[in-house]
Write a protein that holds these residues in place. Structure first.
Motif, mmCIF file in Angstrom:
data_model
loop_
_atom_site.group_PDB
_atom_site.id
_atom_site.type_symbol
_atom_site.label_atom_id
_atom_site.label_comp_id
_atom_site.label_asym_id
_atom_site.label_seq_id
_atom_site.Cartn_x
_atom_site.Cartn_y
_atom_site.Cartn_z
ATOM 1 N N SER A 206 0.790 -1.235 0.000
ATOM 2 C CA SER A 206 0.000 0.000 0.000
ATOM 3 C C SER A 206 0.818 1.278 0.000
ATOM 4 N N TRP A 207 2.148 1.191 0.023
ATOM 5 C CA TRP A 207 2.932 2.420 0.103
ATOM 6 C C TRP A 207 4.361 2.099 -0.320
ATOM 7 N N ASN A 208 5.118 3.142 -0.593
ATOM 8 C CA ASN A 208 6.575 3.064 -0.640
ATOM 9 C C ASN A 208 7.120 4.446 -0.326
ATOM 10 N N ARG A 209 8.403 4.642 -0.482
ATOM 11 C CA ARG A 209 9.010 5.904 -0.030
ATOM 12 C C ARG A 209 8.495 7.120 -0.795
ATOM 13 N N ARG A 210 7.884 6.915 -1.954
ATOM 14 C CA ARG A 210 7.362 8.041 -2.734
ATOM 15 C C ARG A 210 5.892 8.326 -2.439
ATOM 16 N N SER A 211 5.306 7.603 -1.523
ATOM 17 C CA SER A 211 3.888 7.809 -1.239
ATOM 18 C C SER A 211 3.605 9.144 -0.568
ATOM 19 N N TRP A 233 4.140 -2.780 3.079
ATOM 20 C CA TRP A 233 2.740 -2.875 3.495
ATOM 21 C C TRP A 233 2.634 -2.655 4.997
ATOM 22 N N ALA A 234 2.742 -3.710 5.799
ATOM 23 C CA ALA A 234 2.452 -3.576 7.224
ATOM 24 C C ALA A 234 3.459 -2.712 7.969
ATOM 25 N N SER A 235 4.708 -2.626 7.520
ATOM 26 C CA SER A 235 5.661 -1.716 8.177
ATOM 27 C C SER A 235 5.122 -0.293 8.176
ATOM 28 N N GLY A 236 4.622 0.145 7.025
ATOM 29 C CA GLY A 236 4.068 1.496 6.949
ATOM 30 C C GLY A 236 2.856 1.678 7.837
ATOM 31 N N HIS A 237 2.043 0.636 7.951
ATOM 32 C CA HIS A 237 0.850 0.735 8.793
ATOM 33 C C HIS A 237 1.214 0.667 10.280
ATOM 34 N N THR A 238 2.298 -0.041 10.602
ATOM 35 C CA THR A 238 2.787 -0.004 11.979
ATOM 36 C C THR A 238 3.210 1.411 12.344
ATOM 37 N N TRP A 239 3.960 2.040 11.441
ATOM 38 C CA TRP A 239 4.398 3.422 11.702
ATOM 39 C C TRP A 239 3.207 4.367 11.764
ATOM 40 N N ALA A 240 2.221 4.151 10.890
ATOM 41 C CA ALA A 240 1.022 4.986 10.911
ATOM 42 C C ALA A 240 0.276 4.849 12.240
ATOM 43 N N ALA A 241 0.219 3.614 12.785
ATOM 44 C CA ALA A 241 -0.424 3.419 14.092
ATOM 45 C C ALA A 241 0.299 4.205 15.177
ATOM 46 N N ARG A 269 -3.979 11.854 9.421
ATOM 47 C CA ARG A 269 -3.029 11.939 8.309
ATOM 48 C C ARG A 269 -1.773 11.171 8.680
ATOM 49 N N THR A 270 -1.419 10.181 7.876
ATOM 50 C CA THR A 270 -0.276 9.312 8.166
ATOM 51 C C THR A 270 0.570 9.144 6.913
ATOM 52 N N ILE A 271 1.675 8.423 7.053
ATOM 53 C CA ILE A 271 2.543 8.209 5.900
ATOM 54 C C ILE A 271 1.897 7.344 4.830
ATOM 55 N N VAL A 272 0.849 6.578 5.182
ATOM 56 C CA VAL A 272 0.189 5.724 4.192
ATOM 57 C C VAL A 272 -1.118 6.326 3.701
ATOM 58 N N GLY A 273 -1.422 7.552 4.112
ATOM 59 C CA GLY A 273 -2.641 8.212 3.691
ATOM 60 C C GLY A 273 -3.525 8.569 4.869
ATOM 61 N N VAL A 283 -11.367 2.463 7.069
ATOM 62 C CA VAL A 283 -12.099 2.675 5.820
ATOM 63 C C VAL A 283 -11.588 3.912 5.094
ATOM 64 N N GLY A 284 -10.485 4.471 5.584
ATOM 65 C CA GLY A 284 -9.957 5.694 4.979
ATOM 66 C C GLY A 284 -9.053 5.439 3.792
ATOM 67 N N THR A 285 -8.202 4.426 3.883
ATOM 68 C CA THR A 285 -7.290 4.133 2.789
ATOM 69 C C THR A 285 -7.878 3.025 1.919
#
Length: 317
Positions: A206-211, A233-241, A269-273, A283-285
């Motif tokens: 769902s993301w990478n460094r250009r997201s 995927w989940a690394s970005g969502h861990t950081w978003a949490a 607002r997070t790094i994954v959206g 339900v946001g992303t």
């Protein structure tokens, strides 16, 4: 389970077994914020846990402490991060959280790795009133349980499976596509499939460094701290949490009911959206499709969040 009898106070290492604590010794005055969790450092869950989750917990705590501590309603308080090796054992997971939330009454908890462990612990966290932002749980049943303190960071199966179906209708499916689902977004997938076998392979991500600008900063910090890339995927969502948790504590302090209400009632607002929750579900992303292209796992669908155009012709293996 035999409980650990000693905590190791460290800065910068996740190698200790048993209980791990990170608390900088010189952040004086304010009482530390004690944050506990179990995580697999041994056993069959280790690869996922040590790819997607614990490196991010450690990096977040170190960054917060380097800034003076976690912002608790305007007061910086050092984080004491208490991590226990659950040995990929469900009984150890459950007993660890029972102890952390029951007898030890830590200020906050972070989730374990994987759907099964979260399924076991989510009702317990809900009963004790601890907000739980789970970055590695995939289960419609967890949504249906309607646990008010439990939040799923990942897009759930219906959204993630719906995305490739929509994409294939859009471009007229042909059998030169290969979709490998969970795990495709791990850097290990690219390394195992070398030299070019990963090229064109699609999967959940769902993301990478250009997201986003924040994603680039996070990616660079993760590589600098752990000498390896996060998964896409989940690394970005861990950081978003952790971003959401930080924002909640900054706004409402350590009142766990207030944290829960902040998480449930706002768009974040997070790094994954932008993430928002309906009940426990993010339900946001949107559901997304990722594809390996020239060494990067690109988001290729939907177009609104894509970091690269879809390559409709996977090279032959």
């Amino acid at each position: 389970m035999s409980h650990p009898t000693r905590r190791t106070v460290i800065q910068g290492s996740a190698a200790a077994l048993g209980t791990l604590a990170i608390a900088p010794p010189l952040l004086a005055q304010a009482a530390p914020v004690r944050i506990g969790y179990s995580m697999s450092r041994t056993g069959p869950w280790t690869v996922g846990a040590q790819t997607s989750q614990e490196p991010n917990y450690i990096l977040w705590a170190e960054q917060q402490n380097a800034a003076g501590g976690l912002n608790v309603q305007g007061v910086r308080r050092p984080i004491e991060l208490i991590g226990v090796d659950d040995r990929s054992d469900m009984e150890t997971v459950i007993r660890t959280y029972e102890r952390l939330m029951g007898s030890e009454r830590v200020d906050l908890v972070l989730p374990p790795w994987g759907s099964s462990a979260n399924f076991a612990v989510a009702p317990l966290a809900n009963r004790h009133g601890y907000p739980f932002l789970a970055p590695t749980a995939l289960s419609r049943r967890l949504v249906e349980l309607r646990l008010p303190f439990f939040f799923l960071m990942l897009q759930q199966p219906a959204a993630m499976v719906g995305a490739p179906v929509d994409m294939l209708r859009e471009i007229a499916f042909n059998p030169r596509f290969f979709y490998a689902s969970v795990g495709t977004a791990f850097p290990m997938f690219r390394e195992v499939m070398t030299p070019t076998g990963a090229e064109g392979v699609m999967g959940m991500g769902s993301w990478n460094r250009r997201s986003s600008p924040g994603a680039q900063a996070y990616f660079e910090a993760h590589v600098a701290r752990h000498n390896r890339e996060p998964d896409r995927w989940a690394s970005g969502h861990t950081w978003a949490a952790l971003e959401i948790l930080s924002a909640a504590v900054a706004r409402v302090g350590l009142d766990r009911r207030a944290i829960r209400d902040f998480v449930a009632g706002n768009t974040h607002r997070t790094i994954v959206g932008d993430i928002r929750f309906s009940g426990s579900e993010n339900v946001g992303t949107p559901g997304t499709v990722g594809q390996w292209q020239r060494g990067e796992f690109e988001v290729v669908w939907p177009r609104a969040v894509a970091t690269a155009a879809l390559n409709p012709n996977k090279p032959a293996w």
